[in-house]
Design a protein around this motif. Structure first.
Motif, mmCIF file in Angstrom:
data_model
loop_
_atom_site.group_PDB
_atom_site.id
_atom_site.type_symbol
_atom_site.label_atom_id
_atom_site.label_comp_id
_atom_site.label_asym_id
_atom_site.label_seq_id
_atom_site.Cartn_x
_atom_site.Cartn_y
_atom_site.Cartn_z
ATOM 1 N N THR A 1 0.838 -1.200 0.000
ATOM 2 C CA THR A 1 0.000 0.000 0.000
ATOM 3 C C THR A 1 0.875 1.254 0.000
ATOM 4 O OG1 THR A 1 -1.722 -1.164 1.235
ATOM 5 C CG2 THR A 1 -1.804 1.246 1.233
ATOM 6 N N GLY A 2 0.514 2.229 -0.829
ATOM 7 C CA GLY A 2 1.257 3.486 -0.885
ATOM 8 C C GLY A 2 2.410 3.477 -1.862
ATOM 9 N N ILE A 3 2.609 2.360 -2.580
ATOM 10 C CA ILE A 3 3.656 2.268 -3.594
ATOM 11 C C ILE A 3 2.983 2.205 -4.956
ATOM 12 C CG2 ILE A 3 5.681 0.999 -4.371
ATOM 13 C CD1 ILE A 3 5.738 -0.356 -1.617
ATOM 14 N N SER A 4 3.404 3.050 -5.881
ATOM 15 C CA SER A 4 2.709 3.123 -7.169
ATOM 16 C C SER A 4 3.687 3.411 -8.296
ATOM 17 C CB SER A 4 1.622 4.211 -7.126
ATOM 18 O OG SER A 4 2.197 5.477 -6.832
ATOM 19 N N GLY A 5 3.224 3.158 -9.520
ATOM 20 C CA GLY A 5 4.027 3.413 -10.705
ATOM 21 C C GLY A 5 3.457 4.538 -11.543
ATOM 22 N N SER A 6 4.301 5.128 -12.374
ATOM 23 C CA SER A 6 3.886 6.201 -13.283
ATOM 24 C C SER A 6 4.409 5.890 -14.678
ATOM 25 C CB SER A 6 4.444 7.561 -12.823
ATOM 26 O OG SER A 6 3.994 7.891 -11.533
ATOM 27 N N ASP A 7 3.640 6.222 -15.698
ATOM 28 C CA ASP A 7 4.084 6.049 -17.078
ATOM 29 C C ASP A 7 5.145 7.098 -17.408
ATOM 30 O OD1 ASP A 7 2.164 4.089 -17.237
ATOM 31 O OD2 ASP A 7 0.694 5.349 -18.250
ATOM 32 N N VAL A 8 6.210 6.678 -18.079
ATOM 33 C CA VAL A 8 7.261 7.619 -18.456
ATOM 34 C C VAL A 8 7.584 7.459 -19.932
ATOM 35 C CG1 VAL A 8 8.266 7.634 -16.143
ATOM 36 C CG2 VAL A 8 9.148 6.055 -17.839
ATOM 37 N N ALA A 9 8.030 8.538 -20.544
ATOM 38 C CA ALA A 9 8.458 8.556 -21.940
ATOM 39 C C ALA A 9 9.862 9.132 -21.987
ATOM 40 C CB ALA A 9 7.495 9.395 -22.783
ATOM 41 N N LEU A 10 10.817 8.343 -22.444
ATOM 42 C CA LEU A 10 12.224 8.723 -22.426
ATOM 43 C C LEU A 10 12.722 8.927 -23.847
ATOM 44 C CD1 LEU A 10 13.391 5.971 -19.886
ATOM 45 C CD2 LEU A 10 12.584 8.299 -19.359
ATOM 46 N N GLY A 11 13.169 10.118 -24.153
ATOM 47 C CA GLY A 11 13.705 10.388 -25.471
ATOM 48 C C GLY A 11 15.024 9.681 -25.696
ATOM 49 N N GLU B 1 17.398 10.707 -27.525
ATOM 50 C CA GLU B 1 18.459 11.672 -27.805
ATOM 51 C C GLU B 1 18.934 12.394 -26.557
ATOM 52 O OE1 GLU B 1 17.926 14.075 -31.547
ATOM 53 O OE2 GLU B 1 15.888 13.296 -31.366
ATOM 54 N N ALA B 2 18.143 12.341 -25.473
ATOM 55 C CA ALA B 2 18.473 13.116 -24.278
ATOM 56 C C ALA B 2 18.435 12.216 -23.056
ATOM 57 C CB ALA B 2 17.497 14.278 -24.119
ATOM 58 N N GLY B 3 18.917 12.731 -21.922
ATOM 59 C CA GLY B 3 18.992 11.940 -20.707
ATOM 60 C C GLY B 3 18.156 12.466 -19.570
ATOM 61 N N THR B 4 17.018 13.101 -19.842
ATOM 62 C CA THR B 4 16.174 13.648 -18.791
ATOM 63 C C THR B 4 15.550 12.524 -17.968
ATOM 64 O OG1 THR B 4 15.662 15.556 -20.166
ATOM 65 C CG2 THR B 4 14.220 15.153 -18.293
ATOM 66 N N ALA B 5 15.651 12.624 -16.650
ATOM 67 C CA ALA B 5 15.126 11.590 -15.763
ATOM 68 C C ALA B 5 13.666 11.844 -15.442
ATOM 69 C CB ALA B 5 15.941 11.538 -14.471
ATOM 70 N N ALA B 6 12.912 10.761 -15.255
ATOM 71 C CA ALA B 6 11.505 10.847 -14.891
ATOM 72 C C ALA B 6 11.216 9.836 -13.790
ATOM 73 C CB ALA B 6 10.621 10.579 -16.098
ATOM 74 N N THR B 7 10.304 10.178 -12.888
ATOM 75 C CA THR B 7 9.942 9.272 -11.797
ATOM 76 C C THR B 7 9.012 8.187 -12.314
ATOM 77 O OG1 THR B 7 10.174 10.992 -10.113
ATOM 78 C CG2 THR B 7 8.801 9.092 -9.557
ATOM 79 N N ILE B 8 9.400 6.921 -12.121
ATOM 80 C CA ILE B 8 8.607 5.797 -12.597
ATOM 81 C C ILE B 8 7.935 5.044 -11.451
ATOM 82 C CG2 ILE B 8 10.655 4.305 -12.706
ATOM 83 C CD1 ILE B 8 9.278 2.936 -15.143
ATOM 84 N N TYR B 9 8.605 4.954 -10.294
ATOM 85 C CA TYR B 9 8.025 4.296 -9.120
ATOM 86 C C TYR B 9 8.250 5.170 -7.905
ATOM 87 C CZ TYR B 9 8.251 0.115 -12.051
ATOM 88 O OH TYR B 9 8.125 -0.780 -13.073
ATOM 89 N N ALA B 10 7.321 5.099 -6.944
ATOM 90 C CA ALA B 10 7.484 5.913 -5.743
ATOM 91 C C ALA B 10 6.719 5.300 -4.577
ATOM 92 C CB ALA B 10 6.987 7.344 -5.986
ATOM 93 N N ALA B 11 7.277 5.475 -3.396
ATOM 94 C CA ALA B 11 6.617 5.088 -2.157
ATOM 95 C C ALA B 11 6.318 6.357 -1.374
ATOM 96 C CB ALA B 11 7.502 4.159 -1.335
ATOM 97 N N ALA B 12 5.070 6.514 -0.979
ATOM 98 C CA ALA B 12 4.673 7.684 -0.209
ATOM 99 C C ALA B 12 5.232 7.593 1.208
ATOM 100 C CB ALA B 12 3.148 7.788 -0.169
ATOM 101 N N LYS B 13 5.122 8.683 1.947
ATOM 102 C CA LYS B 13 5.517 8.661 3.350
ATOM 103 C C LYS B 13 4.726 7.583 4.079
ATOM 104 C CE LYS B 13 5.933 11.622 7.431
ATOM 105 N NZ LYS B 13 5.637 12.958 8.018
ATOM 106 N N ASP B 14 5.382 6.870 4.977
ATOM 107 C CA ASP B 14 4.798 5.756 5.725
ATOM 108 C C ASP B 14 4.559 4.528 4.859
ATOM 109 O OD1 ASP B 14 4.737 7.244 8.122
ATOM 110 O OD2 ASP B 14 2.798 8.103 7.605
ATOM 111 N N ALA B 15 5.246 4.437 3.722
ATOM 112 C CA ALA B 15 5.134 3.269 2.846
ATOM 113 C C ALA B 15 6.521 2.900 2.327
ATOM 114 C CB ALA B 15 4.184 3.550 1.684
ATOM 115 N N GLY B 16 6.615 1.695 1.744
ATOM 116 C CA GLY B 16 7.846 1.290 1.063
ATOM 117 C C GLY B 16 8.898 0.637 1.922
ATOM 118 N N ALA B 17 8.600 0.350 3.201
ATOM 119 C CA ALA B 17 9.588 -0.326 4.038
ATOM 120 C C ALA B 17 9.731 -1.778 3.599
ATOM 121 C CB ALA B 17 9.175 -0.248 5.501
ATOM 122 N N GLY B 18 10.905 -2.359 3.858
ATOM 123 C CA GLY B 18 11.151 -3.736 3.461
ATOM 124 C C GLY B 18 11.680 -3.816 2.045
ATOM 125 N N GLN B 19 11.366 -4.893 1.367
ATOM 126 C CA GLN B 19 11.843 -5.107 -0.002
ATOM 127 C C GLN B 19 10.672 -5.003 -0.976
ATOM 128 O OE1 GLN B 19 13.030 -7.416 2.669
ATOM 129 N NE2 GLN B 19 14.361 -5.619 2.748
#
Length: 248
Positions: free
Chosen positions: A180-190, A192-210
């Motif tokens: 719970t509290g861990i989610s993914g986001s769609d990303v589009a990576l060019g 020709e360039a190296g701009t980083a985008a957030t693909i996965y994230a854990a909200a505060k109070d989430a993401g502990a463990g593996q």
């Protein structure tokens, strides 16, 4: 008439007399309170340093050969345990008209190679994160692509690598405890360039463990490829970055 009145008054007096001792006893009860302080201490768990089974992140991969050559070196309480080493978009014929798209809708063209867990091949683009900080502060995973180039230096222009991480029907997010509290986001990576985008994230109070992310090749594509792209093999690198900032 007077006798009836007297009788009623006497009965009333008897009833009242029977109630009075009860009221007196209630008034004698006093209310007191006290406090007992309680405490419990939890220590941060031990660091995990081996890849885990992506279908069961609470289980480390015991065979050192399993995991297919992870390209990470877990050293701290917040780190990657595993990142798929290769992804291949296959061999395509360049079109004279564009733009061209490569995906898995018609044939299995996109493949993650040389990757096994527990002796079983896994076809997904896998990323594993361990968080044993004991803070439940959350985190984010960003990804970027280096330019895709031929050996001669020519860059694949105009193309985009699409990683569809929001699809919960084919992708899978697993956690050794609670996802719970861990989610993914769609990303589009060019390409020709190296701009980083957030693909996965854990909200505060989430993401502990593996936590294991399995991105199906069906949700990976390369679009916008220019017509008459030069023949040859274009190579590049997807760079994954783990940050100690939670999802907003």
């Amino acid at each position: 008439m007077n006798k009836r009145v007297s009788s009623l008054m006497l009965a009333g007096a008897l009833v009242l007399g029977s109630v009075l001792p009860v009221v007196a006893n209630a008034d004698a009860v006093t209310t007191t309170s006290g406090e007992t302080k309680s405490s419990v201490t939890f220590e941060a768990p031990e660091n995990v340093t081996k890849p885990v089974d992506p279908d069961n992140p609470g289980t480390p991969v015991t065979d050192p050969s399993d995991g297919g050559g992870a390209t990470v070196d877990p050293t701290g309480p917040l780190s990657f345990l595993y990142v798929s080493p290769t992804i291949d978009f296959g061999s395509q014929k360049a079109l004279s008209t564009g733009p061209q798209t490569i995906d898995n809708k018609l044939t299995t063209q996109i493949q993650v190679k040389d990757q096994t867990f527990g002796g079983t091949a896994n076809p997904n683009l896998v990323t594993e994160v361990t968080d044993t900080r004991g803070t439940n502060a959350g985190w984010t995973v960003q990804v970027s692509s280096s330019p895709l180039k031929l050996a001669a230096g020519d860059v694949l222009k105009g193309a985009t690598i699409n990683l569809g991480a929001t699809d919960t029907t084919k992708n899978k997010i697993s956690n050794s405890g609670d996802a719970t509290g861990i989610s993914g986001s769609d990303v589009a990576l060019g390409t020709e360039a190296g701009t980083a985008a957030t693909i996965y994230a854990a909200a505060k109070d989430a993401g502990a463990g593996q936590t294991a992310f399995q991105l199906s090749p069906d949700n990976i594509s390369m679009t916008g490829i220019d017509a008459n792209a030069k023949a040859g093999t274009y190579t590049g690198t997807l760079t994954w970055t783990l940050n100690d900032t939670p999802a907003e």
